[in-house]
Design an enzyme around this catalytic site. Structure first.
Site, PDB file in Angstrom:
ATOM      1  N   LYS A   3      -8.119  36.710 -12.386  1.00 18.35           N
ATOM      2  CA  LYS A   3      -7.596  37.780 -13.250  1.00 18.35           C
ATOM      3  C   LYS A   3      -7.367  37.251 -14.670  1.00 18.35           C
ATOM      4  O   LYS A   3      -7.668  37.929 -15.655  1.00 18.35           O
ATOM      5  CB  LYS A   3      -6.296  38.343 -12.674  1.00 18.35           C
ATOM      6  CG  LYS A   3      -6.494  39.040 -11.329  1.00 18.35           C
ATOM      7  CD  LYS A   3      -5.198  39.214 -10.537  1.00 18.35           C
ATOM      8  CE  LYS A   3      -5.523  39.519  -9.088  1.00 18.35           C
ATOM      9  NZ  LYS A   3      -4.362  39.381  -8.180  1.00 18.35           N
ATOM     10  N   THR A   9      -6.389  33.951  -6.674  1.00 16.69           N
ATOM     11  CA  THR A   9      -7.057  35.124  -7.227  1.00 16.69           C
ATOM     12  C   THR A   9      -6.485  35.434  -8.604  1.00 16.69           C
ATOM     13  O   THR A   9      -7.167  36.021  -9.443  1.00 16.69           O
ATOM     14  CB  THR A   9      -6.892  36.349  -6.305  1.00 16.69           C
ATOM     15  OG1 THR A   9      -5.542  36.385  -5.847  1.00 16.69           O
ATOM     16  CG2 THR A   9      -7.836  36.264  -5.125  1.00 16.69           C
TER      17      THR A   9
HETATM   18  C1  NBG Z   1      -3.606  32.973   0.420  1.00 16.11           C
HETATM   19  C2  NBG Z   1      -4.044  31.683  -0.277  1.00 16.11           C
HETATM   20  C3  NBG Z   1      -4.638  31.969  -1.634  1.00 16.11           C
HETATM   21  C4  NBG Z   1      -5.740  32.996  -1.505  1.00 16.11           C
HETATM   22  C5  NBG Z   1      -5.195  34.232  -0.803  1.00 16.11           C
HETATM   23  C6  NBG Z   1      -6.260  35.283  -0.594  1.00 16.11           C
HETATM   24  C7  NBG Z   1      -2.207  33.131   2.430  1.00 16.11           C
HETATM   25  C8  NBG Z   1      -2.043  32.743   3.854  1.00 16.11           C
HETATM   26  N1  NBG Z   1      -3.254  32.641   1.786  1.00 16.11           N
HETATM   27  O1  NBG Z   1      -5.175  30.787  -2.162  1.00 16.11           O
HETATM   28  O2  NBG Z   1      -2.958  30.829  -0.422  1.00 16.11           O
HETATM   29  O3  NBG Z   1      -6.235  33.348  -2.767  1.00 16.11           O
HETATM   30  O4  NBG Z   1      -4.680  33.889   0.456  1.00 16.11           O
HETATM   31  O5  NBG Z   1      -7.344  34.756   0.084  1.00 16.11           O
HETATM   32  O6  NBG Z   1      -1.406  33.877   1.920  1.00 16.11           O
END
Ligand code: NBG
Length: 831
Positions: A673, A669
């Protein structure tokens, strides 16, 4: 009454008025009555308290009205169950969403105060590790903004994610005592406390209605006390609630034990109870299988479900309609015990039969998967699980038996399939597998980016996709443009709004209108000026925090995220080292001078991640000590990366590093940003990078590395990292230098564990992607030197990032999974 008079009455209300004079009075009032100070001896913290209450006063009415309204209307409520909410500081965000920035700044100026100084007093609530927790926070912002009734349910950890210090180049963890100075944003609601049991045994028998009933007699009962934090949507039209549970002893002191001289025993229960929500587990993408973690999960899930049921019944509704009123999203597997707990509550506590309870459970729950890493898929040793939750073990066994029977009848004779989908892993030591429980108990299962959702179907959850293809959907992650652009990057926000109006903040696709201005040289030059100014500010901050001097005229090449081998921070380091040697050999080389900025925490028990931090700081130190190169390369590790620091870093980045091995990063994410703020990405075809590249156009994205298919093929063919080492002279030079202690003052032992893991196995295939990465970085350098080209790329990244608003994600969830609509009151200005 005339309009004018009415206006005056509103203005005179010290708790809701938003005119400069009213705000000044309100701040001084709260300084006196809440912080207990006269202005003469008030500290910045006192003013922070006064200001926080002044802002809170102004959002309470809208908040409480929305909550009431949601219950009255027949609207479905979205309950977002998450063990983590990484909210970031509240003060400025609430000011933004209330739309009172201008009068408030004026009021503060007239009082001789400075908003930045005051807001720097706020401790950010670090109740999350990284992307998963921050995503939950962005989603609450969008739910509130879109007027969708919502509650975020989670845990009020007394200690959040640790604060990180860097000493001698190594990470040191410091306890995060975020509550020590109080928290003006939360409201404790002891009257809504619930009880949660642990351990003990079950008894089967016949209920008063003559039906088979099971009773769980827990060995311990503790109390969950909710703390509510308002989540105001943009423009203050509606709000959501963040309800976090704190564990407390049901009885804080056992006098009977005390009276018999057992003081320890008298407080033991209190200690046990309070421990449950004491501290956030600092592991990103990793399970530990610790008992306390299961206690935390069960605790907050039980509290939350009991809360929904209580509200439901209080409204005079029947539990047969529970799933119509509540739609529950499980943020990863952490809350997946909800499947068994909702069954238990409906059956054991409310007398429902199995079939009815199962129907409701399956229609109420949905599951978001956030990782493809096998080691991050939660599972609990069976003995631990059944001791702590004996009744849930029975329920899970029954769910499993019925489920496997269904599978057998659909796929007769396929015992392999049965073994693979069983909720209990029976190969050796037995485990309860939470992702499978979540799949069976949910009406929908989603991944968080197109590629990730695809890989869930073909790899990790392949068998479940065979069973129920209709359950699988994709919802690509998004981030809120309020916090991540409007709040973090006010100058860019003003520039954008000066050209296309300000509606884009609530409707991000409108950023496309910027494309019309990309050929306008004046606009491009304004764009780069804003960019430069944010870099100057970040440089000043870095100097203050680390005493490092960075030159804002250099390219800011940024990699910020949790430290993990799959994210490959060390690939970036290998490139820096290669560039370093290249420059030493070719002093006349015309490359863009760069500042490499890193930030991120390593899980305290993750040795390799900590060693990567040390490698970054060591390479930085070596370059600093080399007068031949230090004006052209600079490496800084920014300590204590968190939401606040993110708000400073994203706007100042030129280049966004998203270099995980393809097929490993579910979405990312941070990548979004960066793009929104005009950084150009260098990245692999992983997670949401794929979609970012699609949106911004391949010519505005620096792509390198293997695809997921290539990764799989190369692994299958037998990957041998040492082949790369032997055949690539640049790589060999770098690895040998690290090995010989060139970056560690001659210490040739320090980095051996890291080098060994690369040379022997290289699980995340850095060596295979090394040369393509180095080559791609050379193209980046060339592009950066062409200011005209770069500014166009930067503008187009922002202009085409509309898809990555969390408003779009929440609309997708609403349409595909929750079947809910938004309801917006008039904006505060209109009402
Ligand atoms: C994380 C992923 C990221 C993703 C975020 C939000 C965990 C288990 N997963 O790639 O590694 O952007 O979750 O979905 O923390």
């Amino acid at each position: 009454m005339s309009d004018v008079l009415q206006q005056q009455i509103i203005v005179e209300d010290d708790r809701t008025g938003t005119h400069v004079e009213t705000l000044k009075r309100a701040i001084l009032d709260n300084l006196f009555y809440i912080a207990g100070r006269f202005p003469a001896n008030a500290t910045s913290l006192d003013y922070y308290t006064a200001l926080a209450y002044t802002v809170r006063d102004r959002l309470l009415r809208r908040w409480l009205e929305t909550l009431e309204n949601n219950l009255d209307r027949d609207a479905r409520v979205v309950c977002y169950l998450s063990a983590e909410f990484l909210m970031g500081p509240h003060l400025k965000n609430n000011i933004l969403n209330l739309g009172i920035g201008e009068p408030l700044e004026q009021a503060l100026t007239e009082l001789g105060l400075d908003l930045d100084e005051i807001s720097s007093q706020e401790e950010e609530p670090g109740l999350g590790n990284g992307g998963l927790g921050r995503l939950a926070a962005c989603y609450l912002d969008s739910l509130a903004t879109l007027g969708i009734p919502s509650v975020g349910y989670g845990i009020r950890y007394e200690f959040g994610i640790f604060d990180q210090e860097i000493r001698d180049g190594w990470q040191v963890e410091i306890t995060d005592k975020w509550l020590r100075l109080g928290n003006p944003w939360e409201i404790r609601r002891p009257q809504s406390a619930v009880k949660v049991g642990f351990a003990g045994h079950t008894e089967a028998g016949t209920g008063v209605d003559g039906k088979y009933r099971v009773r769980w007699i827990p060995a311990v009962e503790i109390k969950g006390v909710p703390y509510d934090t308002p989540v105001l949507g943009y423009e203050g039209r509606s709000a959501g609630n963040l309800r976090l549970w704190a564990s407390e002893a049901a009885e804080s002191f056992q006098f009977d034990r005390f009276n018999t001289g057992d003081y320890q025993g008298a407080v033991a229960e209190k200690v046990f109870s309070e421990n449950i929500t004491k501290v956030l587990y600092p592991n990103d993408e990793g399970i530990q299988g610790k008992q306390l973690r299961l206690q935390q999960q069960y605790f907050f899930v039980s509290c939350s479900l009991q809360d929904m049921i209580r509200v439901h019944l209080r409204q005079g509704r029947s539990l047969d309609t529970f799933h119509q009123k509540w739609t529950i999203q499980m943020n990863d597997t952490h809350p997946s015990i909800a499947v068994a707990e909702l069954m238990r509550l409906l059956m054991d506590e409310h007398g429902m039969g199995w079939e009815a309870a199962w129907e409701i459970t399956r229609q109420a729950l949905a599951y978001t998967n956030h990782t493809l890493l096998p080691e991050a898929l939660e599972r609990w040793p069976l003995p631990l699980f059944s001791e702590l939750l004996p009744r849930h073990m029975e329920i899970i066994n029954e769910i499993n038996a019925r489920f496997l029977q269904e599978v057998r009848s659909r796929f007769p004779g396929d015992e392999g399939l049965i073994q693979r989908v069983s909720l209990i892993d029976e190969r050796g030591e037995r485990y309860v597998q939470m992702a499978k429980l979540a799949c069976v108990g949910s009406h929908h299962i989603n991944g968080v980016a197109a590629l990730h959702s695809q890989l869930l179907k073909t790899e990790v959850l392949h068998d479940f996709n065979t069973l129920w293809p209709e359950k699988f959907v994709n919802v690509t992650n998004g981030v809120t443009p309020r916090r991540w652009v409007a709040l973090s990057n006010p100058d860019l926000t003003a520039l954008i709004s000066s050209r296309i109006g300000a509606k884009w903040i609530g409707d991000l696709e409108r950023l496309r209108d910027l494309e019309q201005h990309v050929d306008d040289a004046e606009f491009r030059s304004d764009w780069m000026k804003v960019q430069y100014a944010t870099k100057v500010r970040l440089a000043a901050y870095i100097r203050e925090k680390t005493s490092a001097l960075v030159n804002p005229a250099t390219m800011f090449d940024v990699l910020v995220k949790r430290i993990h081998e799959y994210k490959r921070q060390h690939l970036n380091v290998l490139h820096i080292a290669a560039l370093y040697f290249h420059l030493k050999r070719n002093p006349g080389l015309a490359i863009a001078p760069r500042t490499f900025l890193f930030g991120g925490k390593a899980a305290p028990g993750y040795y390799m991640a900590k060693l990567i931090i040390k490698l970054i700081t060591s390479v930085g130190e070596t370059i600093d000590n080399d007068p031949e190169v230090r004006d052209r390369l600079k490496v800084v590790f920014l300590p204590d990366y968190n939401v606040s620091l993110g708000q400073r870093v994203y706007p100042a980045a030129d280049l966004s590093e998203q270099i995980s091995l393809a097929g490993k990063e579910a979405s990312g994410t941070g990548n979004m940003k960066f793009a929104m703020n005009g950084a150009v990405t260098i990245g692999t075809l992983d997670g949401a990078n794929v979609e970012i590249r699609e949106e911004v156009g391949p010519e505005n994205f620096f792509l390198f590395g293997m695809t997921t298919q290539e990764v799989m093929a190369r692994k299958a063919a037998g990957y041998s990292p040492s082949d790369y080492y032997h055949s690539n002279g640049i790589l060999r030079e770098v690895i040998d230098a690290v090995s010989n202690g060139v970056f560690s003052r001659g210490d040739n032992a320090m980095f051996q564990p890291l080098l060994r893991s690369l040379l022997d196995r290289d699980e995340y295939m850095l060596f295979a992607d090394f040369q393509p990465y180095v080559d791609c970085q050379a193209r980046v350098s060339e592009a950066y030197l062409d200011v005209d080209r770069w500014s166009r790329m930067s503008i187009l990244n922002t202009a085409r990032s509309g898809k990555f608003s969390s408003d779009r994600s929440i609309r997708d969830y609403s349409r595909l999974i929750w079947h809910v609509d938004g309801f917006k009151a008039p904006s505060l200005a209109e009402s």
